[in-house]
Design a protein around this motif. Structure first.
Motif, PDB file in Angstrom:
ATOM      1  N   LYS A 156     -40.149 -20.610   4.494  1.00  0.00           N
ATOM      2  CA  LYS A 156     -39.057 -20.270   3.591  1.00  0.00           C
ATOM      3  C   LYS A 156     -37.853 -21.120   3.943  1.00  0.00           C
ATOM      4  O   LYS A 156     -37.590 -21.408   5.120  1.00  0.00           O
ATOM      5  N   PRO A 180     -38.602 -19.561  -3.380  1.00  0.00           N
ATOM      6  CA  PRO A 180     -39.742 -18.805  -2.835  1.00  0.00           C
ATOM      7  C   PRO A 180     -40.333 -19.541  -1.638  1.00  0.00           C
ATOM      8  O   PRO A 180     -39.883 -20.612  -1.265  1.00  0.00           O
ATOM      9  N   ALA A 181     -41.334 -18.991  -1.020  1.00  0.00           N
ATOM     10  CA  ALA A 181     -42.019 -19.666   0.081  1.00  0.00           C
ATOM     11  C   ALA A 181     -42.623 -20.970  -0.431  1.00  0.00           C
ATOM     12  O   ALA A 181     -43.179 -21.027  -1.528  1.00  0.00           O
ATOM     13  N   GLU A 203     -32.217 -18.653   0.575  1.00  0.00           N
ATOM     14  CA  GLU A 203     -33.277 -17.684   0.828  1.00  0.00           C
ATOM     15  C   GLU A 203     -33.610 -16.861  -0.418  1.00  0.00           C
ATOM     16  O   GLU A 203     -34.759 -16.449  -0.612  1.00  0.00           O
ATOM     17  N   GLU A 204     -32.625 -16.598  -1.289  1.00  0.00           N
ATOM     18  CA  GLU A 204     -32.862 -15.750  -2.452  1.00  0.00           C
ATOM     19  C   GLU A 204     -33.369 -16.520  -3.663  1.00  0.00           C
ATOM     20  O   GLU A 204     -34.039 -15.946  -4.528  1.00  0.00           O
ATOM     21  N   ASN A 205     -33.097 -17.829  -3.726  1.00  0.00           N
ATOM     22  CA  ASN A 205     -33.443 -18.604  -4.920  1.00  0.00           C
ATOM     23  C   ASN A 205     -34.661 -19.504  -4.738  1.00  0.00           C
ATOM     24  O   ASN A 205     -35.127 -20.109  -5.700  1.00  0.00           O
TER      25      ASN A 205
END
Length: 465
Positions: A92, A35-36, A31-33
């Motif tokens: 995502k 993007p959408a 989720e942090e690395n």
């Protein structure tokens, strides 16, 4: 490295994760690395539980990914998702910690038109139709009462259970051989092609196959996609055994349905199509049994008539005995002739042997041979006389039997036979009346008489002129 192997100092402590911690860390990384992302693919395996959330699979020809679109987002979607629909979505990357499944959390969905699988289906259907693979004139007829059915399906699926259940209920004597295959996935179509070719070789336990059923339960277009394979369609078309396609439910159509000789709406319908109702068959059997019984009775009647005719053709015993006596005389004459011929040959042989012994052998050997010849001659003559005597005894027995059966012998004991003017033997008083002329056969001669008085001992009545 050598120093490390022999180093006795305690190792440094490593980080140890629980499964929950590991999945949580993996989710944070995704989720942090990332993007959408915007992804295109085909919808399948759509689930819409009461919670209002949507769960589905997005796939292309070689891969798929699980997706979740929560109620707060999907309420703004203006289209209703359908199986096989080609869409574009923004999402995502995430991971469902409970199962460790990689998934997309969908934010928006937009349609791209008809699904690629549906387009490929229609294109293949049109091409095979133009080649004549759907031609009804080329389809094979199903056997009216198959003795052996081959079923190409998953050995653990509901389809085979339904087929076996129907066949046991309707006509349990039909043999069923399962050709186990996968009915979904990349290996399904090649496996079914191989099973069809194996069945058509008719070897081993498959040598008496009458018909094939290709079956599986219902599902989405992607679940049934193996039955839209071109090589499978050509294998069905080239099969020398009739093929019944029973794929999915009544509303599901595949390329296999169009190529098969007969399409059944469900696996159970295929089993009913190939099995007669047992009660109807038993009624036909009873009718055949009645027909056979009548034919046998007519045949027995005909044999009885032939037997009665043959009885009438039987010769009189006296004549048969005469023929046997003549045959016996002929055999006796033949035996005498053969005996004299053999005796003559024996004498000639004795003379030749005697001459040879006199010329070449010592006197003692000659005497021994002469004694042996005399013994053989005497034995032969004795055996011949005994055989002739037995034949005479047999002839005498046959003559006595003939004499005992002769009606003339019965007459010699004082009995007589009386006939009417029509030369019909009279056996009871009721057949004559006074004034009739009768002819009585005695042992020697006949007597012609006229009836003056008749007395019937049964009725105790009498008549007279």
């Amino acid at each position: 490295m050598t120093d490390d192997l022999f180093n006795n100092s305690p190792p440094a402590k490593e980080d140890v994760y629980s499964v929950s911690d590991l999945n949580r860390e993996a989710r944070y990384l995704l989720e942090e690395n990332f993007p959408a992302v915007v992804v295109e693919g085909e919808l399948s395996n759509i689930a819409m539980p009461a919670s209002g959330h949507w769960y589905f699979t997005l796939k292309d020809e070689s891969a798929q990914v699980r997706c979740a679109m929560f109620k707060g987002r999907n309420q703004y979607v203006k289209i209703k998702p359908k199986e096989g629909m080609q869409i574009q979505l923004k999402a995502k990357l995430s991971l469902y910690e409970g199962r460790g499944d990689y998934q997309l959390i969908v934010q928006s969905v937009s349609p791209l038109g008809e699904g690629a699988l549906r387009i490929a289906f229609e294109a293949l259907k049109s091409r095979l139709h133009n080649e004549g693979l759907f031609n009804g004139d080329l389809k094979l007829s199903l056997p009216s009462l198959p003795k052996h059915i081959g079923v190409i399906t998953s050995p653990t699926g509901a389809a085979i259970r339904d087929i076996i259940s129907v066949l046991k209920r309707r006509f349990p004597s039909i043999s069923v051989t399962i050709l186990p295959v996968s009915v979904q996935g990349r290996d399904a179509a090649p496996g079914m092609v191989k099973a069809i070719k194996l069945a058509n070789k008719k070897q081993g336990c498959l040598k008496d196959l009458d018909v094939l059923i290709i079956a599986r339960g219902g599902g989405s277009l992607e679940d049934l996609w193996a039955f839209n394979d071109e090589q499978l369609a050509r294998a069905i078309f080239e099969s020398t055994l009739p093929v019944v396609s029973a794929v999915g439910h009544e509303v599901d159509f595949t390329i296999a349905d169009f190529v098969a000789d007969v399409r059944a709406a469900t696996p159970s319908a295929a089993a009913e199509l190939l099995s007669p109702e047992q009660e109807d068959f038993m009624a036909i059997y009873a009718a055949y049994q009645t027909q056979l019984s009548n034919m046998l009775m007519a045949k027995v009647k005909q044999f009885r008539q032939n037997l009665n005719w043959l009885k009438k053709q039987i010769k009189h015993p006296g004549r048969r005995l005469q023929e046997q006596a003549q045959k016996l005389d002929h055999l006796e004459i033949k035996m005498r002739r053969e005996f004299h011929f053999y005796l003559s040959q024996s004498k000639n042989s004795v003379k030749e042997l005697t001459h040879g012994l006199i010329q070449y052998s010592p006197i003692s050997l000659i005497r021994e041979q002469q004694q042996n010849n005399r013994y053989l001659s005497a034995s032969l003559q004795k055996a011949s006389l005994k055989s002739l005597k037995n034949a005479r005894f047999k002839l005498a027995d046959l003559s006595r039997a003939l004499n005992n059966l002769s009606p003339l012998n019965i007459l010699s004991r004082g009995y007589s036979m009386t006939y009417d003017v029509n030369n019909k033997l009279i056996t009871q008083v009721a057949s004559i009346k006074t004034g009739d002329t009768l002819r009585t056969r005695l042992h020697q001669g006949e007597v012609v008489s006229s009836v003056n008085y008749v007395r019937d001992p049964l009725n105790k009545t009498s008549t007279s002129e």
